[in-house]
Structure formats: structure tokens, C-alpha cells
Design a protein around this motif. Sequence first.
Motif, PDB file in Angstrom:
ATOM      1  N   SER A   1     -20.544 -10.131  -4.998  1.00 17.76           N
ATOM      2  CA  SER A   1     -19.273 -10.597  -5.887  1.00 17.76           C
ATOM      3  C   SER A   1     -18.305  -9.252  -5.501  1.00 17.76           C
ATOM      4  N   GLN A   2     -18.718  -8.354  -4.759  1.00 13.80           N
ATOM      5  CA  GLN A   2     -17.690  -7.352  -4.629  1.00 13.80           C
ATOM      6  C   GLN A   2     -17.093  -7.478  -3.298  1.00 13.80           C
ATOM      7  N   GLY A   3     -17.576  -8.577  -2.400  1.00 13.38           N
ATOM      8  CA  GLY A   3     -17.003  -9.011  -1.232  1.00 13.38           C
ATOM      9  C   GLY A   3     -17.685  -8.276  -0.053  1.00 13.38           C
ATOM     10  N   HIS A   4     -18.731  -7.407  -0.380  1.00 11.77           N
ATOM     11  CA  HIS A   4     -19.354  -6.879   0.767  1.00 11.77           C
ATOM     12  C   HIS A   4     -20.880  -7.279   0.926  1.00 11.77           C
ATOM     13  N   VAL A   5     -21.482  -6.971   2.036  1.00 13.11           N
ATOM     14  CA  VAL A   5     -23.072  -7.322   1.968  1.00 13.11           C
ATOM     15  C   VAL A   5     -23.826  -6.590   1.110  1.00 13.11           C
ATOM     16  N   ASN A   6     -24.517  -7.191   0.278  1.00 14.56           N
ATOM     17  CA  ASN A   6     -25.473  -6.613  -0.837  1.00 14.56           C
ATOM     18  C   ASN A   6     -26.383  -5.452  -0.304  1.00 14.56           C
ATOM     19  N   ASN A   7     -26.746  -4.415  -0.975  1.00 13.59           N
ATOM     20  CA  ASN A   7     -27.647  -3.326  -0.313  1.00 13.59           C
ATOM     21  C   ASN A   7     -28.778  -3.886   0.134  1.00 13.59           C
ATOM     22  N   VAL A   8     -29.420  -4.801  -0.828  1.00 17.66           N
ATOM     23  CA  VAL A   8     -30.806  -5.329  -0.688  1.00 17.66           C
ATOM     24  C   VAL A   8     -30.752  -6.141   0.690  1.00 17.66           C
TER      25      VAL A   8
ATOM     26  N   ALA B   1     -26.107 -12.265  12.631  1.00 24.29           N
ATOM     27  CA  ALA B   1     -24.903 -12.886  11.788  1.00 24.29           C
ATOM     28  C   ALA B   1     -24.999 -12.390  10.435  1.00 24.29           C
ATOM     29  N   VAL B   2     -23.485 -12.234  10.103  1.00 25.05           N
ATOM     30  CA  VAL B   2     -23.298 -11.958   8.463  1.00 25.05           C
ATOM     31  C   VAL B   2     -23.217 -13.228   8.002  1.00 25.05           C
ATOM     32  N   ARG B   3     -24.134 -13.584   7.103  1.00 19.58           N
ATOM     33  CA  ARG B   3     -24.023 -14.825   6.272  1.00 19.58           C
ATOM     34  C   ARG B   3     -23.456 -14.795   5.192  1.00 19.58           C
ATOM     35  N   PHE B   4     -22.678 -15.892   4.620  1.00 21.01           N
ATOM     36  CA  PHE B   4     -21.885 -15.886   3.481  1.00 21.01           C
ATOM     37  C   PHE B   4     -22.556 -15.397   2.228  1.00 21.01           C
ATOM     38  N   ALA B   5     -24.171 -15.887   2.407  1.00 17.86           N
ATOM     39  CA  ALA B   5     -25.175 -15.807   1.499  1.00 17.86           C
ATOM     40  C   ALA B   5     -25.499 -14.211   1.054  1.00 17.86           C
ATOM     41  N   ASP B   6     -24.906 -13.404   2.142  1.00 20.25           N
ATOM     42  CA  ASP B   6     -25.507 -11.835   2.072  1.00 20.25           C
ATOM     43  C   ASP B   6     -24.317 -11.173   1.277  1.00 20.25           C
TER      44      ASP B   6
ATOM     45  N   LEU C   1     -19.862  -3.488   4.657  1.00 20.10           N
ATOM     46  CA  LEU C   1     -19.941  -4.625   5.709  1.00 20.10           C
ATOM     47  C   LEU C   1     -19.407  -5.799   4.874  1.00 20.10           C
ATOM     48  N   THR C   2     -18.489  -6.356   5.309  1.00 17.97           N
ATOM     49  CA  THR C   2     -17.912  -7.621   4.734  1.00 17.97           C
ATOM     50  C   THR C   2     -18.233  -8.861   5.752  1.00 17.97           C
ATOM     51  N   PHE C   3     -17.922 -10.205   4.978  1.00 18.47           N
ATOM     52  CA  PHE C   3     -18.286 -11.069   5.786  1.00 18.47           C
ATOM     53  C   PHE C   3     -17.178 -11.322   7.134  1.00 18.47           C
ATOM     54  N   ARG C   4     -18.091 -11.821   8.159  1.00 12.53           N
ATOM     55  CA  ARG C   4     -17.057 -11.539   9.485  1.00 12.53           C
ATOM     56  C   ARG C   4     -17.711 -12.799  10.286  1.00 12.53           C
TER      57      ARG C   4
END
Length: 138
Positions: A20-27, A12-17, A69-72
Motif C-alpha cells: 500500500s506504500q507503493g514499493h515492493v514489500n520487504n517480505v 519481473a516486479v509483479r504488481f502483487a509484490d 523498489l517500485t512497480f516497473r
Amino acid sequence: MSDTRRHVFLRAVRFADVDSQGHVNNVRFFDYLEDARLEMFHLDLHREGETPFSGLVVARHEIDYRRPLTFRADPVRVESWVTEIKPVKFTLGYEIRDDETTFVRARSVLVAYNVERATPRRLEQHELDYLGRFLIAA
């Protein structure tokens, strides 16, 4: 389309992932890879009644970010496979993807590890056999 020799973990892509740029942080992608490895080398083997791996450490990670990858609501697939097996280490290839897009391609070198002695160890036969199920030579 996935190769049947790939281990597939739905994450799952979590909101916490999301940063501020709206995509999953690289780390955060390293968490996705770790979750897939835990499933592949420990949880799946427990469910199958087999012996899980007894000590692995990551010696190297390489990651290529292909698309944001954005929140989904739908999970992404973390597909993992073995590209090389040596006596004390092996290499995993990964893709984090959905049906249309590959977001990340990555590679990890894992070393069999004796936790008590804090030293590398040889892979055991049952581990080599299991890795062979997922071998797709690079």
C-alpha cells in the motif's frame, strides 16, 4: 558493472509484490532470492546437462534494504555469488539491482541436506566445483 563470477537472474516486479506504500514489500524480496537460487542450483544445471544440487536448506538469511523498489516494466537483476565454502555449508551474497541502483544487499547460509535422513550432509565434489565458479571471497 557485474562481475562475471556472479550468477544473474532477471526478475519481473509483479504488481502483487507492491504494498500500500507503493514499493515492493520487504517480505517479497525473499521470493526474489528464492527464485534466483532455484535458477542457479537447479534450472541452470539441468539446462547445462549437469547434476543439480541434491538437497539444500536455508540456515540463515540477512537482508539490508538500501532503496525502495517500485512497480516497473523492466525486470531487476538478482546477482548471486558464493562468499564462503565449507564441507557442509556455503554462503551466498546477493544484490537486487538495476544499472543505477542497488535496492537490496543480502546474505544466505545454505546447508547441504539429506532429505531422506533429515540430516546435514557433505557437499559432493560436483557441487563444490560448481560453487567454485561463483566464488568471490568476502
